[in-house]
Design an enzyme around this catalytic site. Structure first.
Site, mmCIF file in Angstrom:
data_model
loop_
_atom_site.group_PDB
_atom_site.id
_atom_site.type_symbol
_atom_site.label_atom_id
_atom_site.label_comp_id
_atom_site.label_asym_id
_atom_site.label_seq_id
_atom_site.Cartn_x
_atom_site.Cartn_y
_atom_site.Cartn_z
ATOM 1 N N ASP A 194 56.781 9.647 -52.197
ATOM 2 C CA ASP A 194 57.683 8.990 -53.134
ATOM 3 C C ASP A 194 57.825 9.882 -54.346
ATOM 4 O OD1 ASP A 194 55.681 7.738 -55.310
ATOM 5 O OD2 ASP A 194 54.869 7.268 -53.331
ATOM 6 N N GLU A 207 54.042 -3.164 -61.216
ATOM 7 C CA GLU A 207 52.714 -2.710 -61.631
ATOM 8 C C GLU A 207 52.634 -2.722 -63.151
ATOM 9 O OE1 GLU A 207 52.208 1.719 -61.593
ATOM 10 O OE2 GLU A 207 53.896 1.632 -60.187
#
Length: 411
Positions: free
Chosen positions: A53, A144
């Site tokens: 990613d 997150e």
């Protein structure tokens, strides 16, 4: 995967220093145009395939990751409702030209606010379209700590907001995923509610150790239901990029749906994470063949309990023995357990440990109190400890891995 906020995810499975293994692919790469218009050459990846990613911190050219064995690239396209990754278009095009399956993620800042989640989802969708993500591909909600995202709301509210985001993504013709660290997924989100509506949609971050990891150590795979992708390092093969591996086959096309509910387990190289590993002790029994099985290492002496939380005799599984975990996390009397057989459970903390945050830099020691010369564990890092305090030469320590200890006073 917000850079430098990962330690707050509670990813680390242990803090032992492991050196990377395997061959690092050459980082010498060809020049790639930023104006590619080719259609995606890869629209599917099998189970147990590597991928990365990337965000604006990485190059616009992702060919070095493809050369290292990456089969897919998950590109950050947006954050909140005002930011778009300036490199995303080039990164998606580069992934396509390098025969990597392109996906996308959005860094969430909506916390537990469902209406804000819808607004962010719409922005992520419009960003993905504008930046060239193919229709029906995957868009992950990266939920997150960091950049103002409040993860401390009520679990139900957090979950409802995340679901609101994922529903918008689905309605727009993309396939939704949820990314977070194992700790937040277990403690701040009702993942059962997520996977009941979007089966196998979890992308979990959990690292065996800090630093370079070339290949995942499945002893530290964070068992829970519904995982499609495991992010196992933030420095894959020395390329300073997050390393991921698929649990299930992923694909997209004009008629594709969410990943299949049941993983197929075989003995060949394309089998899922959930290999049919046999337990190496006499305390486990077989269970339903439909349950996902994961081999794990017991890190602290583990007694066996029944489904009511009652200890089964006085037998225990010794430290560093391999067990087979059946399915995901099971709560018994408010405490997390792993199922290891029919009506047989062990405390999760004896396997995965207890997450603690270092209040100061910490050295690592062996069981004789002698310093082990591995990288110093940095203040603020999240570390897993196993069992209760132990005393070595009159000082108190927590065990962090086999024959590896950190002083209690550093936490």
């Amino acid at each position: 995967m917000q850079v430098r906020n990962k330690k707050l995810l509670g990813m680390l499975a242990c803090a032992s220093a492991l050196s990377g293994i395997g061959v690092v692919a050459s980082t010498q790469v060809p020049t790639i145009s930023n104006n590619l218009t080719a259609q995606a050459a890869k629209t599917s990846v099998a189970a147990r395939q590597y991928g990365v990613d990337v965000a604006s911190y990485q190059s616009s050219d992702v060919s070095s990751f493809a050369n290292a064995g990456g089969q897919f690239a998950i590109v950050k396209v947006s954050q909140g409702t005002t930011y778009r990754n300036p490199k995303a278009s080039s990164q998606i095009s580069s992934a396509i030209s390098n025969n990597m399956m392109p996906m996308a993620y959005h860094f969430a800042t909506f916390g537990a606010n469902a209406s804000a989640a819808v607004a962010e989802a719409n922005y992520a969708i419009s960003s993905a379209k504008a930046l060239g993500l193919p229709n029906n591909s995957y868009i992950a909600c990266d939920w997150e700590t960091g950049s103002g995202n409040n993860v401390n709301g009520a679990k139900a509210a957090n979950t409802n907001a995340i679901l609101a985001f994922m529903k918008q993504v689905k309605q727009a013709g993309y396939q939704p995923l949820l990314y977070s660290g194992a700790y937040l997924l277990r403690n701040n989100i009702n993942t059962g509610s997520i996977t009941s509506q979007f089966p196998n949609s979890l992308w979990v971050a959990s690292y065996a150790t800090m630093g370079r990891i070339d290949n995942p150590d499945f002893n530290y795979f964070p068992s829970m239901d519904g995982i499609a992708i495991w992010q196992f390092t933030d420095n894959w093969r020395g390329l300073n990029v997050d390393g991921n591996i698929t649990l299930l086959p992923l694909s997209y096309n004009s008629t594709s749906t969410q990943a299949p509910v049941t993983a197929t387990t075989t003995n060949n190289s394309n089998s899922s994470f959930a290999e049919q590993a046999k337990p190496t002790n006499n305390n486990t029994t077989t269970s339903s063949s439909s349950e996902v099985k994961t081999a794990k290492t017991v890190m602290h002496k583990a007694y066996i309990y029944d489904k009511n939380g009652n200890r089964v005799g006085n037998s225990a599984i010794g430290a560093y023995r391999t067990i087979t975990v059946l399915g995901g996390v099971v709560q018994i009397n408010g405490k997390n357990h792993y199922k290891i057989g029919d009506n047989q459970y062990v405390a999760l903390g004896n396997v995965d440990g207890t997450l603690r945050t270092l209040g100061r830099n910490a050295y690592v020691y062996n069981n004789k109190g002698q310093r082990v010369y591995v990288p110093t564990l940095r203040k603020g890092s999240s570390v897993k400890t196993y069992g209760t305090r132990v005393h070595i030469n009159g000082k108190s320590y927590y065990r962090i891995n086999k024959n590896r200890y950190v002083k209690v006073g550093n936490f």
